[in-house]
Design a protein around this motif. Structure first.
Motif, PDB file in Angstrom:
ATOM      1  N   GLY A 154      31.791  42.288  36.662  1.00  0.00           N
ATOM      2  CA  GLY A 154      32.636  41.907  37.787  1.00  0.00           C
ATOM      3  C   GLY A 154      33.040  43.137  38.564  1.00  0.00           C
ATOM      4  N   THR A 155      33.549  42.941  39.752  1.00  0.00           N
ATOM      5  CA  THR A 155      34.039  44.065  40.545  1.00  0.00           C
ATOM      6  C   THR A 155      35.517  43.892  40.830  1.00  0.00           C
ATOM      7  OG1 THR A 155      33.559  43.071  42.705  1.00  0.00           O
ATOM      8  CG2 THR A 155      31.802  44.359  41.669  1.00  0.00           C
ATOM      9  N   ILE A 156      36.213  45.005  40.891  1.00  0.00           N
ATOM     10  CA  ILE A 156      37.613  45.043  41.299  1.00  0.00           C
ATOM     11  C   ILE A 156      37.707  46.205  42.276  1.00  0.00           C
ATOM     12  CG2 ILE A 156      38.208  46.305  39.173  1.00  0.00           C
ATOM     13  CD1 ILE A 156      40.965  44.778  39.313  1.00  0.00           C
ATOM     14  N   LEU A 157      37.136  45.973  43.459  1.00  0.00           N
ATOM     15  CA  LEU A 157      36.958  46.978  44.501  1.00  0.00           C
ATOM     16  C   LEU A 157      37.716  46.562  45.754  1.00  0.00           C
ATOM     17  CD1 LEU A 157      33.144  47.616  43.939  1.00  0.00           C
ATOM     18  CD2 LEU A 157      35.018  49.191  43.383  1.00  0.00           C
ATOM     19  N   PRO A 158      38.048  47.519  46.633  1.00  0.00           N
ATOM     20  CA  PRO A 158      38.969  47.227  47.736  1.00  0.00           C
ATOM     21  C   PRO A 158      38.351  46.467  48.906  1.00  0.00           C
ATOM     22  CG  PRO A 158      38.303  49.517  47.820  1.00  0.00           C
ATOM     23  CD  PRO A 158      37.715  48.957  46.557  1.00  0.00           C
ATOM     24  N   GLN A 159      38.551  45.157  48.919  1.00  0.00           N
ATOM     25  CA  GLN A 159      38.204  44.362  50.080  1.00  0.00           C
ATOM     26  C   GLN A 159      39.354  44.367  51.084  1.00  0.00           C
ATOM     27  OE1 GLN A 159      37.352  40.554  48.310  1.00  0.00           O
ATOM     28  NE2 GLN A 159      35.453  41.249  47.364  1.00  0.00           N
ATOM     29  N   THR A 160      40.561  44.633  50.598  1.00  0.00           N
ATOM     30  CA  THR A 160      41.753  44.742  51.439  1.00  0.00           C
ATOM     31  C   THR A 160      42.516  45.991  51.032  1.00  0.00           C
ATOM     32  OG1 THR A 160      43.114  43.458  49.883  1.00  0.00           O
ATOM     33  CG2 THR A 160      41.955  42.218  51.611  1.00  0.00           C
ATOM     34  N   GLY A 161      43.537  46.338  51.818  1.00  0.00           N
ATOM     35  CA  GLY A 161      44.388  47.454  51.456  1.00  0.00           C
ATOM     36  C   GLY A 161      43.973  48.770  52.077  1.00  0.00           C
ATOM     37  N   SER A 162      44.647  49.841  51.661  1.00  0.00           N
ATOM     38  CA  SER A 162      44.499  51.135  52.309  1.00  0.00           C
ATOM     39  C   SER A 162      43.160  51.817  52.058  1.00  0.00           C
ATOM     40  CB  SER A 162      45.626  52.072  51.862  1.00  0.00           C
ATOM     41  OG  SER A 162      45.630  52.217  50.455  1.00  0.00           O
ATOM     42  N   LEU A 163      42.396  51.343  51.079  1.00  0.00           N
ATOM     43  CA  LEU A 163      41.059  51.907  50.834  1.00  0.00           C
ATOM     44  C   LEU A 163      39.959  50.898  51.124  1.00  0.00           C
ATOM     45  CD1 LEU A 163      41.466  54.049  47.579  1.00  0.00           C
ATOM     46  CD2 LEU A 163      41.288  54.833  49.936  1.00  0.00           C
TER      47      LEU A 163
END
Length: 427
Positions: A52-61
């Motif tokens: 799975g991924t837990i990567l920034p789709q939203t937010g400051s990055l």
């Protein structure tokens, strides 16, 4: 052959320095993403690896999300393209949003990944975010594998051997940045940094390196996550009359950068880092009349960062999945290698159990085992299937994990902005 594609209609949820790390480029090895198998396979596998991924789709990055997800998706496609021979497939990826420490999307995502029974979670990009869910992941017995975490704290984290990263810690980037500023002839430097584990760690190493090279820090200002006004900090920086300003920020650059330039500070005396090194010329959030020409920045960037062939493959996969072309490739290499290393470790362990896979990650990276060098999934898989030890060097470089899950070989790229507000690699 199966081809893995990413779909947001599917499950979409709400660095260690080497000796001589002061060099701008360290221990680079030109990996590849294609090539011929080197050894006829002799052992069979029947493995289905779920990640799975837990990567920034939203937010400051969030600007890092697309290249990181493209790296994950392309790697999965390459693994699946060789599944008939290797016996290992990545049948599904549970795509999730990490958000940031402010919007807290990670809290929902990590619980979903745990309930989905993934072997590994790829992410987060932010060290501060990873710290907020890592203990939950460890307690659940899944691997957390970040392509972008750089905080020094993870080296000694109590993680049961389940935390790994392909990005080097801030020790390396801080040394490269400090030497870059010194080598550019800057003597009196001011720093503005984010007051979290990322910002404080990178600032500390930068200052130690820069002052060790004979420079002076004339002003140091910080801010906290969620701050929106930086007038006081900018006034203090300007009052110190620095000949360079180092900005260790995330999306706050959209406010801080234009404000500094409006106050009369020259863009070519600004230095950025991986958290804010964006291509402003293609970014609608950046004021079109604000020029960053001449500004420089550093970021982890593998030997293939500037390789058009690898970037073309990333864009081909990304666009085929219904997205617009990538304009930023930050941490794409590291994301690609994270997935390939997990697949190779699973092959070497002949298991998809997280503890078994984690136990083989150092070996397949070349950290132990005196393995045979290989730079593609296919070549490395054939070495493993023949009963031998593979030593993978990928787009991000040799990697070579130590016992803490930190890469011991890495490359930091130096970039500079042109008149078009786009950055180009210069070192």
């Amino acid at each position: 052959m199966s081809v893995f594609t990413r779909s947001r209609k599917a499950t979409v949820l709400g660095a260690i320095a080497l000796a001589g790390a002061s060099a701008l480029v360290l221990a680079g090895c030109s990996g590849g993403t294609g090539g011929e198998a080197t050894t006829p396979p002799t052992e069979s596998r029947d493995l289905s690896l779920k990640i799975g991924t837990i990567l920034p789709q939203t937010g400051s990055l969030s600007f890092l999300g697309p290249p990181e997800e493209a790296g994950v998706g392309l790697a999965a496609a390459d693994v699946n393209a060789y599944a008939e021979t290797s016996g290992l497939t990545i049948d599904d990826i549970v795509w999730g949003d990490s958000g940031d420490t402010d919007n807290k999307a990670y809290a929902t995502t990590i619980q979903t990944l745990i309930s989905e029974g993934v072997t590994a979670a790829i992410g987060a990009a932010s060290s501060g975010v990873t710290k907020l869910f890592l203990d939950d992941a460890v307690a659940a017995g899944i691997i957390t594998f970040s392509p972008a975490n750089t905080s020094l704290d993870f080296t000694s984290w109590d993680d049961n051997g389940l935390y790994w990263r392909t990005a080097p810690s801030d020790t390396l980037q801080g040394e490269v940045l400090g030497n870059l500023v010194a080598e550019d002839g800057k003597e009196n430097v001011a720093v503005l940094y984010l007051n979290d584990s990322y910002g404080t760690g990178l600032n500390e190493v930068f200052q130690e390196t820069f002052t060790g090279a004979g420079g002076t820090i004339v002003a140091e200002q910080s801010y906290n996550t969620g701050d929106t006004s930086f007038d006081a900090q900018i006034s203090a920086l300007m009052a110190s009359n620095p000949d360079a300003i180092v900005l260790i920020t995330f999306d706050e650059i959209y406010t801080i950068g234009p404000a500094l330039i409006a106050a009369g500070y020259p863009a070519d005396q600004l230095y950025l880092v991986d958290g804010n090194l964006k291509n402003f010329g293609s970014d609608e959030k950046w004021p079109a009349d604000v020029s960053m020409e001449g500004a420089k920045g550093t970021t982890p960037a593998g030997p293939l960062e500037a390789d058009a062939g690898f970037q073309d493959r990333l864009n081909e996969w990304w666009v085929a999945d219904g997205n617009t072309e990538l304009t930023d490739f930050s941490y794409a290499n590291e994301s690609y290698d994270a997935v390939i290393l997990l697949a190779l470790a699973s092959l070497a362990a002949n298991s998809t159990d997280a503890a078994d896979v984690a136990a083989k990650l150092q070996e397949v990276s070349g950290g132990t085992g005196d393995g045979e060098k290989c730079d593609t999934y296919e070549a490395c898989a054939d070495i493993i299937l023949a009963g031998n030890v593979a030593d993978y060097d990928g787009p991000s470089g040799p990697i070579t994990f130590d016992e803490n899950g930190d890469p011991t070989e890495a490359t930091i790229g130096v970039f500079q902005y042109g008149a078009d507000n786009l950055n180009t690699r210069i070192g």
